[in-house]
Design a protein around this motif. Structure first.
Motif, PDB file in Angstrom:
ATOM      1  N   ASN A   1     -10.578  -4.157 -11.064  1.00 57.60           N
ATOM      2  CA  ASN A   1     -10.205  -3.027 -10.204  1.00 57.60           C
ATOM      3  C   ASN A   1     -11.327  -2.784  -9.200  1.00 57.60           C
ATOM      4  O   ASN A   1     -11.816  -1.667  -9.028  1.00 57.60           O
ATOM      5  CB  ASN A   1      -9.939  -1.766 -11.030  1.00 57.60           C
ATOM      6  CG  ASN A   1      -8.660  -1.864 -11.849  1.00 57.60           C
ATOM      7  OD1 ASN A   1      -7.694  -2.498 -11.437  1.00 57.60           O
ATOM      8  ND2 ASN A   1      -8.653  -1.237 -13.013  1.00 57.60           N
TER       9      ASN A   1
ATOM     10  N   THR B   1     -10.014  -8.323  -9.596  1.00 54.55           N
ATOM     11  CA  THR B   1      -8.675  -7.744  -9.638  1.00 54.55           C
ATOM     12  C   THR B   1      -8.658  -6.448  -8.849  1.00 54.55           C
ATOM     13  O   THR B   1      -9.707  -5.875  -8.520  1.00 54.55           O
ATOM     14  CB  THR B   1      -8.236  -7.449 -11.085  1.00 54.55           C
ATOM     15  OG1 THR B   1      -9.059  -6.401 -11.622  1.00 54.55           O
ATOM     16  CG2 THR B   1      -8.343  -8.687 -11.959  1.00 54.55           C
TER      17      THR B   1
ATOM     18  N   ASN C   1      -1.425 -10.594 -11.721  1.00 47.77           N
ATOM     19  CA  ASN C   1      -2.318 -10.901 -12.834  1.00 47.77           C
ATOM     20  C   ASN C   1      -1.529 -10.904 -14.142  1.00 47.77           C
ATOM     21  O   ASN C   1      -0.956  -9.891 -14.526  1.00 47.77           O
ATOM     22  CB  ASN C   1      -3.429  -9.845 -12.893  1.00 47.77           C
ATOM     23  CG  ASN C   1      -4.408 -10.092 -14.027  1.00 47.77           C
ATOM     24  OD1 ASN C   1      -4.373 -11.133 -14.684  1.00 47.77           O
ATOM     25  ND2 ASN C   1      -5.279  -9.119 -14.257  1.00 47.77           N
TER      26      ASN C   1
ATOM     27  N   ARG D   1      -2.414  -8.033 -16.525  1.00 47.49           N
ATOM     28  CA  ARG D   1      -2.408  -6.683 -15.947  1.00 47.49           C
ATOM     29  C   ARG D   1      -1.974  -5.639 -16.983  1.00 47.49           C
ATOM     30  O   ARG D   1      -1.388  -5.976 -18.020  1.00 47.49           O
ATOM     31  CB  ARG D   1      -1.439  -6.638 -14.765  1.00 47.49           C
ATOM     32  CG  ARG D   1       0.011  -6.884 -15.158  1.00 47.49           C
ATOM     33  CD  ARG D   1       0.888  -7.100 -13.944  1.00 47.49           C
ATOM     34  NE  ARG D   1       2.279  -7.351 -14.327  1.00 47.49           N
ATOM     35  CZ  ARG D   1       2.749  -8.537 -14.697  1.00 47.49           C
ATOM     36  NH1 ARG D   1       1.927  -9.566 -14.773  1.00 47.49           N
ATOM     37  NH2 ARG D   1       4.019  -8.690 -15.015  1.00 47.49           N
TER      38      ARG D   1
ATOM     39  N   ASN E   1      -5.554  -3.444 -12.700  1.00 49.92           N
ATOM     40  CA  ASN E   1      -5.760  -4.893 -12.802  1.00 49.92           C
ATOM     41  C   ASN E   1      -4.480  -5.663 -12.491  1.00 49.92           C
ATOM     42  O   ASN E   1      -4.251  -6.755 -13.018  1.00 49.92           O
ATOM     43  CB  ASN E   1      -6.281  -5.276 -14.194  1.00 49.92           C
ATOM     44  CG  ASN E   1      -7.674  -4.754 -14.459  1.00 49.92           C
ATOM     45  OD1 ASN E   1      -8.587  -4.979 -13.679  1.00 49.92           O
ATOM     46  ND2 ASN E   1      -7.842  -4.033 -15.556  1.00 49.92           N
ATOM     47  N   GLY E   2      -3.655  -5.105 -11.613  1.00 51.63           N
ATOM     48  CA  GLY E   2      -2.344  -5.687 -11.363  1.00 51.63           C
ATOM     49  C   GLY E   2      -2.355  -6.995 -10.610  1.00 51.63           C
ATOM     50  O   GLY E   2      -1.487  -7.849 -10.825  1.00 51.63           O
TER      51      GLY E   2
END
Length: 222
Positions: free
Chosen positions: A126, A153, A182, A185, A205-206
């Motif tokens: 992130n 991410t 990801n 995620r 963290n997508g």
């Protein structure tokens, strides 16, 4: 976390995380011919302290890659004081260890040298590379001369596209790992930011991207 460990191990897919383990059958674990676990060094950038509270979560890496001795240094200028200077180790079932060390400082060339030089991989979760108040320029500049694999991410794909622009301005002309969803995620989408002003998917963290990671990136995108 599993993806970061896979990148560090230099494998070419999920199954390759134990490729170096082809070393010896389990029955010979007590034999003097047992191989020395491979050492993998990871620098986790932008740590804030919550990682210390979630320390047991890192045990997943010890399960996924029991034949690797994984050393993770978590570095962050805003690291919570309660985590600064702390360290702990987790043994694996094959004689290797997973160790975590927490450092409250900015990630600079001096930090890189003090921690023993370039790691096998650096990760930033992130990250928000394009967010001005996060000041990532010095950390990115510290890693660039060594071409250290850097996996990062973010919440939206748009944030990774903005990160692409920053990285290019700092000497990384292209991403070796193009922005993609990801697989590790968070499973649930977060509330839309800015009072729903944007309808872009917003997931912790997508989305993931990287530089200097061609082999690992290609395998996970396949």
């Amino acid at each position: 976390l599993g993806l970061a460990g896979q990148a560090a191990s230099g494998g070419s897919g999920p199954s390759s995380s134990s490729s170096s383990a082809a070393a010896a059958p389990s029955s010979s674990s007590s034999s003097s011919s047992s191989p020395t676990p491979r050492r993998v060094r990871v620098h986790y950038l932008g740590a804030e302290g919550i990682e210390f509270l979630l320390g047991p979560t890192f045990r997943e890496l010890a399960v996924l890659m029991p034949h690797l001795t994984i050393e993770i240094d978590l570095i962050g200028a805003t690291l919570d004081a309660s985590a600064a200077g702390k360290a702990f180790s987790i043994p694996t079932r094959h004689g290797a260890t997973l160790s975590l060390r927490f450092h409250k400082e900015a990630y600079t060339r001096a930090t890189l040298a003090r921690l023993g030089g370039p790691p096998d991989v650096a990760v930033a979760l992130n990250a928000g590379f394009a967010t001005p108040q996060y000041s990532w320029q010095e950390a990115i500049a510290a890693l660039r001369p060594t071409r250290t694999p850097l996996v990062f991410t973010d919440y939206t794909e748009h944030m990774l596209e903005r990160a692409r622009q920053l990285l290019a301005a700092l000497g990384h002309p292209s991403l070796s790992w193009e922005p993609s969803l990801n697989p590790f995620r968070q499973p649930m989408q977060l509330p839309r930011p800015n009072a729903g002003a944007t309808a872009l998917p917003f997931v912790s963290n997508g989305f993931i991207a990287g530089v200097h990671t061609p082999n690992v990136a290609a395998s996970w995108q396949a």
